[in-house]
Design a protein around this motif. Structure first.
Motif, PDB file in Angstrom:
ATOM      1  N   PHE A 149       8.946  23.630  62.574  1.00  0.00           N
ATOM      2  CA  PHE A 149       9.675  24.593  61.916  1.00  0.00           C
ATOM      3  C   PHE A 149      11.131  24.139  61.662  1.00  0.00           C
ATOM      4  N   ASN A 150      11.702  23.954  62.863  1.00  0.00           N
ATOM      5  CA  ASN A 150      13.065  23.576  62.815  1.00  0.00           C
ATOM      6  C   ASN A 150      13.355  22.425  61.843  1.00  0.00           C
ATOM      7  N   THR A 151      12.762  21.346  62.285  1.00  0.00           N
ATOM      8  CA  THR A 151      12.801  20.229  61.098  1.00  0.00           C
ATOM      9  C   THR A 151      12.969  20.600  59.773  1.00  0.00           C
ATOM     10  N   LEU A 152      11.754  21.260  59.342  1.00  0.00           N
ATOM     11  CA  LEU A 152      11.921  21.768  57.821  1.00  0.00           C
ATOM     12  C   LEU A 152      12.946  22.724  57.471  1.00  0.00           C
ATOM     13  N   PHE A 153      13.078  23.531  58.429  1.00  0.00           N
ATOM     14  CA  PHE A 153      14.345  24.592  58.101  1.00  0.00           C
ATOM     15  C   PHE A 153      15.686  23.951  57.956  1.00  0.00           C
TER      16      PHE A 153
END
Length: 393
Positions: A269-273
């Motif tokens: 999630f954090n990588t994509l965001f």
């Protein structure tokens, strides 16, 4: 196993190179064929259109055929249609030959991903897949710049070179690839379109594939006109655009190599965001940068994100239901090339209408924002790596 890994790497390298070979040539071909910017995008989109239309049926159909024969025939047709592009005399002949090249690639590339789990032992599948995926990344780092340098001599040379290389790869397939005939129970299967039913009826799948479409549409809309923008804004020649493309491709390779480490540290999630937010900001500021070095430096960040996000997105989509991965891969590829077709077409229209790259950058940023929202709403980023109830049924 080493020969097969090298073979699959080369197949995706030549297909990846050919996909956007025409991007840095757009200013030259516009002048040569006397066409407007609005139509120029279709020289990129024609290849993607052929791939998008036929990928939906090529993968499922080939499940009942000898994959070696399909791969060999596809690569020979790919070679011939690519070389014919070098003889194009106008927009429509180029459109036709690019379309046929896309159709040929649609039958060839899926065989690679289907063959890896069948030919490699389980412990080596992940490593082989990673090396083969690097073929796509390296095509942007090396293939497109080399094509640009060849085009500095004559615009047709890149097509002849890729066509000749593809023919050599076809010979490699003939001698190195084992026969892969289907079992009898593989021939009698459900109809092609019924295989997509679990995906079409799943809300998570629909939103995830929409996010994938928007992601690809935004990225390739901007990428299709990078060569034209650098030529007009910074007065670069075709070979200089090739050098710039080389550094952008390196960014993609860095992202591909480091992606697993980044995802492990930040989670999916954090990588994509974070990656999407950075890319959105980059698309907005790109048209206003004063120098080509600043432009390339900022665009490298987008390519790094592409290298990290693209394999992760494919992994997320395949995790929807491991029992229909072939169908998912076919749909994902078709959507990617459909997005490329639409993105390059829209980019051509707004580039011409607003006389520059600014509107294209805003369009790409909007697509990335919509993609991020759709990914979050789908729930796939927090879903476990097993089919949901609605997909498993």
């Amino acid at each position: 196993m080493g020969k097969l890994t090298a073979l699959f790497f080369l197949i995706l390298f030549v297909i990846g190179t050919d996909t956007f070979l025409i991007s840095p040539l757009i200013p030259t071909l516009q002048e040569l064929f006397h066409i407007s910017t609005e139509y120029a995008g279709w020289m990129v989109g024609a290849y993607a259109l052929g791939y998008a239309v036929f990928a939906l049926i090529a993968g499922p159909l080939s499940d009942g055929w000898d994959r070696k024969k399909v791969m060999l025939a596809g690569m020979v047709c790919f070679s011939v249609s690519t070389m014919l592009c070098g003889f194009a005399t106008g927009f429509w002949s180029m459109f036709l030959f690019r379309f046929l090249a896309g159709v040929s690639a649609a039958f060839t590339a899926p065989q690679v991903w289907a063959a890896i789990p069948a030919l490699f032992p389980a412990p080596k599948i992940a490593k082989a897949s990673g090396i083969v995926m690097a073929g796509l990344a390296s095509s942007q780092a090396f293939g497109i710049p080399i094509g640009s340098l060849l085009a500095a001599t004559h615009w047709s040379f890149p097509f002849f070179a890729i066509g000749a290389c593809s023919l050599s790869v076809a010979l490699f397939i003939y001698f190195a690839m084992p026969e892969m005939k289907p079992n009898q129970d593989q021939i009698n299967r459900i109809s092609i379109f019924r295989r997509y039913t679990p995906l079409l009826t799943s809300r998570m799948a629909r939103r995830a594939f929409l996010a994938h479409f928007l992601f690809q549409c935004g990225f390739f809309a901007a990428f299709s006109f990078i060569g034209k923008w650098m030529t007009e804004r910074y007065y670069l020649s075709v070979d200089q655009v090739g050098y710039a493309m080389f550094f952008l491709g390196l960014g993609n390779m860095v992202g591909s190599v480091c992606g697993a480490y980044v995802i492990k540290k930040l989670n999916r999630f954090n990588t994509l965001f974070a990656g999407f937010l950075v890319s959105i900001a980059c698309f907005i500021v790109l048209p206003h940068l004063p120098s080509v070095s600043a432009f390339a430096g900022v665009y490298i960040l987008i390519f790094v994100n592409m290298g990290i996000a693209f394999p992760m997105i494919l992994g997320l989509l395949n995790s929807l239901n491991p029992t229909i991965r072939g169908t998912i891969s076919s749909l994902a590829n078709s959507i990617m090339y459909a997005a490329t077709t639409l993105g390059s077409w829209i980019a051509g229209m707004i580039y011409g209408a607003f006389n520059g790259f600014s509107a294209v950058g805003v369009f790409a940023a909007i697509c990335f924002a919509g993609s991020l929202l759709s990914f979050v709403l789908s729930g796939i980023l927090s879903a476990p790596s097993k089919p949901t109830k609605e997909l498993a049924s």
